[in-house]
Design a protein around this motif. Structure first.
Motif, short mmCIF file in Angstrom:
data_model
loop_
_atom_site.label_atom_id
_atom_site.label_comp_id
_atom_site.label_asym_id
_atom_site.label_seq_id
_atom_site.Cartn_x
_atom_site.Cartn_y
_atom_site.Cartn_z
N VAL A 258 0.84 -1.20 0.00
CA VAL A 258 0.00 0.00 0.00
C VAL A 258 0.88 1.25 0.00
O VAL A 258 0.64 2.19 -0.77
CB VAL A 258 -0.95 0.01 1.21
CG1 VAL A 258 -1.66 1.36 1.34
CG2 VAL A 258 -1.98 -1.12 1.09
N ASN A 259 1.90 1.27 0.84
CA ASN A 259 2.80 2.42 0.90
C ASN A 259 3.53 2.62 -0.43
O ASN A 259 3.73 3.75 -0.90
CB ASN A 259 3.81 2.25 2.02
CG ASN A 259 3.18 2.38 3.40
OD1 ASN A 259 2.06 2.88 3.52
ND2 ASN A 259 3.87 1.93 4.42
N LYS A 260 3.93 1.51 -1.05
CA LYS A 260 4.61 1.56 -2.36
C LYS A 260 3.69 2.16 -3.41
O LYS A 260 4.11 3.00 -4.23
CB LYS A 260 5.04 0.14 -2.75
CG LYS A 260 5.64 0.02 -4.15
CD LYS A 260 5.95 -1.45 -4.44
CE LYS A 260 6.41 -1.66 -5.86
NZ LYS A 260 6.69 -3.10 -6.15
N ILE A 261 2.43 1.77 -3.40
CA ILE A 261 1.46 2.29 -4.36
C ILE A 261 1.23 3.78 -4.13
O ILE A 261 1.23 4.58 -5.08
CB ILE A 261 0.14 1.52 -4.25
CG1 ILE A 261 0.31 0.10 -4.81
CG2 ILE A 261 -1.00 2.24 -4.98
CD1 ILE A 261 -0.86 -0.82 -4.55
N ILE A 354 2.23 7.01 -16.24
CA ILE A 354 2.86 6.35 -15.10
C ILE A 354 2.93 4.84 -15.33
O ILE A 354 1.99 4.22 -15.84
CB ILE A 354 2.07 6.64 -13.81
CG1 ILE A 354 2.09 8.13 -13.49
CG2 ILE A 354 2.64 5.86 -12.63
CD1 ILE A 354 1.26 8.50 -12.29
N LYS A 355 4.06 4.26 -14.92
CA LYS A 355 4.21 2.81 -14.94
C LYS A 355 4.34 2.30 -13.51
O LYS A 355 4.78 3.01 -12.62
CB LYS A 355 5.44 2.39 -15.74
CG LYS A 355 5.30 2.57 -17.24
CD LYS A 355 6.48 1.98 -17.99
CE LYS A 355 6.27 2.07 -19.49
NZ LYS A 355 7.38 1.41 -20.23
N PHE A 356 3.95 1.05 -13.32
CA PHE A 356 4.08 0.42 -12.00
C PHE A 356 4.64 -0.98 -12.21
O PHE A 356 4.11 -1.76 -12.99
CB PHE A 356 2.73 0.35 -11.30
CG PHE A 356 2.80 -0.13 -9.87
CD1 PHE A 356 3.26 0.72 -8.87
CD2 PHE A 356 2.42 -1.42 -9.54
CE1 PHE A 356 3.33 0.29 -7.56
CE2 PHE A 356 2.48 -1.85 -8.23
CZ PHE A 356 2.95 -1.00 -7.24
N ASN A 357 5.73 -1.28 -11.53
CA ASN A 357 6.44 -2.55 -11.74
C ASN A 357 6.77 -2.75 -13.22
O ASN A 357 6.66 -3.86 -13.76
CB ASN A 357 5.62 -3.73 -11.21
CG ASN A 357 5.56 -3.75 -9.69
OD1 ASN A 357 6.30 -3.05 -9.01
ND2 ASN A 357 4.66 -4.57 -9.16
N ASN A 358 7.15 -1.65 -13.87
CA ASN A 358 7.53 -1.65 -15.28
C ASN A 358 6.39 -2.04 -16.22
O ASN A 358 6.63 -2.44 -17.36
CB ASN A 358 8.74 -2.58 -15.52
CG ASN A 358 10.00 -2.08 -14.85
OD1 ASN A 358 10.27 -0.88 -14.87
ND2 ASN A 358 10.76 -2.99 -14.27
N CYS A 361 -0.17 1.41 -17.48
CA CYS A 361 -1.53 1.29 -16.93
C CYS A 361 -2.44 0.54 -17.89
O CYS A 361 -3.33 -0.21 -17.46
CB CYS A 361 -2.08 2.68 -16.63
SG CYS A 361 -1.18 3.55 -15.33
N THR A 362 -2.25 0.75 -19.19
CA THR A 362 -3.06 0.03 -20.18
C THR A 362 -2.82 -1.46 -20.09
O THR A 362 -3.76 -2.27 -20.14
CB THR A 362 -2.72 0.53 -21.59
OG1 THR A 362 -2.96 1.93 -21.67
CG2 THR A 362 -3.59 -0.18 -22.62
N LYS A 363 -1.56 -1.86 -19.94
CA LYS A 363 -1.22 -3.27 -19.81
C LYS A 363 -1.85 -3.88 -18.55
O LYS A 363 -2.41 -4.99 -18.59
CB LYS A 363 0.29 -3.43 -19.76
CG LYS A 363 0.78 -4.86 -19.53
CD LYS A 363 0.44 -5.76 -20.70
CE LYS A 363 1.06 -7.14 -20.51
NZ LYS A 363 0.69 -8.06 -21.62
N ILE A 364 -1.79 -3.16 -17.45
CA ILE A 364 -2.37 -3.65 -16.20
C ILE A 364 -3.88 -3.79 -16.34
O ILE A 364 -4.47 -4.78 -15.88
CB ILE A 364 -2.02 -2.71 -15.04
CG1 ILE A 364 -0.50 -2.71 -14.80
CG2 ILE A 364 -2.74 -3.14 -13.76
CD1 ILE A 364 -0.04 -1.66 -13.80
N ALA A 365 -4.51 -2.81 -16.98
CA ALA A 365 -5.97 -2.88 -17.17
C ALA A 365 -6.35 -4.10 -18.00
O ALA A 365 -7.35 -4.77 -17.71
CB ALA A 365 -6.47 -1.61 -17.84
#
Length: 449
Positions: A258-261, A354-358, A361-365
């Motif tokens: 949660v803190n990382k996010i 923004i990217k998260f864990n490389n 956001c489109t890929k995560i969705a």
């Protein structure tokens, strides 16, 4: 801090630990077996388990249990659905960096300690796992358009009744399994109610909520910093202490994620123009539904600029699916035809750089839509859902309040990590009640001013 070596001579051989040496000889004459046990002992010590503090018989029983666990082919970590060799178990517990389902590990440890016991670790991210938690959250959510006195009255009622219900439930349980379950339920319920209360506290009162929330944050910081931790360590069985460590890692990895996010989102806000303040002409405060997906005004509203090419209709219709998944699978109160909801989701997922864990956001969705995030605590799924929440606050002109709420949550989670490090269930449940009740009292006090 360094571990003190206690060299002893056994049959003319100087060994670091006689218990480990004797145990290694019981199943292998190989010197490698002894060295492996030395490494295991070192890692257990780093976890907070010093085998020298326990009886020789219990240490041998525990090492036998742990060695068999590490050698089995059964997946006891279940890291995001990925099978990871069990020999990585201690390393994972030490890292506290990747959320895993540790239910199987707690089950096996309890089964060794209390023959026939079984323990279920409730999934913190499963909104349907505790019915009362959802019910109480919905009660607070329903006050979003009501006055502050109503919010105050509900919080007072919650504080004096439901916390007492949890205290009574805990007092009436006996075994470590049952008490761990109550503590998990208490944490989940209290956490859900508290942050729903804070969210709707300033959503319902945007005119003065930011100043009030700043005051709340300052008072909570003083309260948490002054909360005293125990000095004495409770004496437990080796197996029980190992269960405490597993449970602490289970909670702390969630807190760390949660803190990382929140850190990633805050950095993204600072760097990207996507998060500039919404101009009044692009805000939709009241319920307004999309009349036509081909409307030029819809394009302008979503992209927040006057001139846009009217070629996004097919993309808009495709992106509705993501909102429907959040609504059905995660019980989010969203409507893909509601302009504000559609805009918030579209911008956060398909316009954000923004990217998260490389991963974009489109890929995560896309992963969420395909259902590949069903495993417990998928970090990327948690991230994208939190981005949508943040965007809804931005749409209401409450981005500053959202960030303040996150700062309060991070402070609380840092303190809770210390609480769950104490190997004493009575202390843990007492501290949970005191911390959440104290923070609710601060919130109530500010509401009454």
């Amino acid at each position: 801090m360094q571990k003190i070596l206690n060299l002893q001579s056994i049959g003319g051989v100087w060994v670091e630990n006689s218990v480990l040496y004797e145990f290694s000889k019981e199943y292998s004459d190989s010197e490698v077996a002894y060295k492996n046990l030395i490494n295991m002992d070192e890692n257990l010590w780093k976890l907070g388990l010093n085998l020298a503090d326990y009886s020789k018989g219990e240490a041998k029983q525990f090492l036998k249990f742990l060695r068999e666990l590490l050698d089995t082919d059964e997946d006891v970590l279940m890291l995001g659905g990925r099978k990871v060799p069990n020999r990585r178990l201690i390393h994972h517990l030490l890292s506290e960096s990747t959320i895993a389902n540790l239910e199987s590990l707690i089950n096996k440890t309890l089964a060794e300690f209390e023959k026939g016991s079984n323990f279920y670790v409730s999934n913190i991210d499963d909104i349907g796992s505790v019915e009362l938690r959802v019910k109480r959250a919905d009660e607070i959510r329903s006050l979003s358009d009501k006055d502050m006195q109503s919010q105050h009255d509900l919080l007072v009622a919650y504080k004096v009744t439901y916390i007492k219900e949890l205290e009574k439930k805990y007092a009436n349980t006996k075994g470590i399994k049952e008490r761990l379950q109550v503590i998990t339920e208490a944490y989940m319920t209290l956490d859900q109610i508290l942050f729903q209360a804070i969210n709707y506290f300033f959503i319902a009162n945007p005119n003065n909520s930011i100043a009030n929330l700043i005051q709340v944050k300052e008072e909570i910081s003083l309260f948490l910093n002054s909360y005293q931790m125990p000095q004495d360590k409770q004496k437990n069985s080796l197996f029980v202490d190992f269960i405490y460590i597993i449970n602490k890692v289970h909670k702390t990895t969630y807190f760390n994620t949660v803190n990382k996010i929140y850190d990633a989102l805050e950095q993204g806000i600072e760097k990207n123009i996507v998060y500039r303040e919404v101009q009044p002409k692009y805000q939709k405060h009241n319920q307004e539904y999309i009349g036509s997906w081909e409307s030029r005004s819809l394009m302008q509203y979503v992209f927040e600029r006057t001139l846009v090419k009217n070629d996004r209709t097919d993309r808009f219709l495709k992106r509705k699916e993501f909102i429907e998944v959040l609504k059905t699978r995660y019980n989010r109160k969203l409507d893909s035809s509601y302009m504000q909801h559609f805009k918030a989701c579209y911008r956060e997922v398909y316009l954000s750089p923004i990217k998260f864990n490389n991963k974009s956001c489109t890929k995560i969705a896309d992963i969420v839509i395909k259902g590949n995030d069903k495993v417990a605590y998928n970090e990327e799924s948690m991230f994208i859902r939190e981005k949508v929440s943040m965007s809804l606050f931005r749409e209401k002109g409450l981005l500053e309040g959202y960030l303040l709420k996150n700062q309060i949550q991070k402070q609380l989670y840092n303190k809770l990590s210390l609480i769950f490090s104490v190997h004493d269930l009575d202390y843990q449940i007492k501290s949970l009640f005191e911390l959440y009740e104290g923070i609710l009292s601060i919130l109530i006090g500010v509401l009454k001013r």
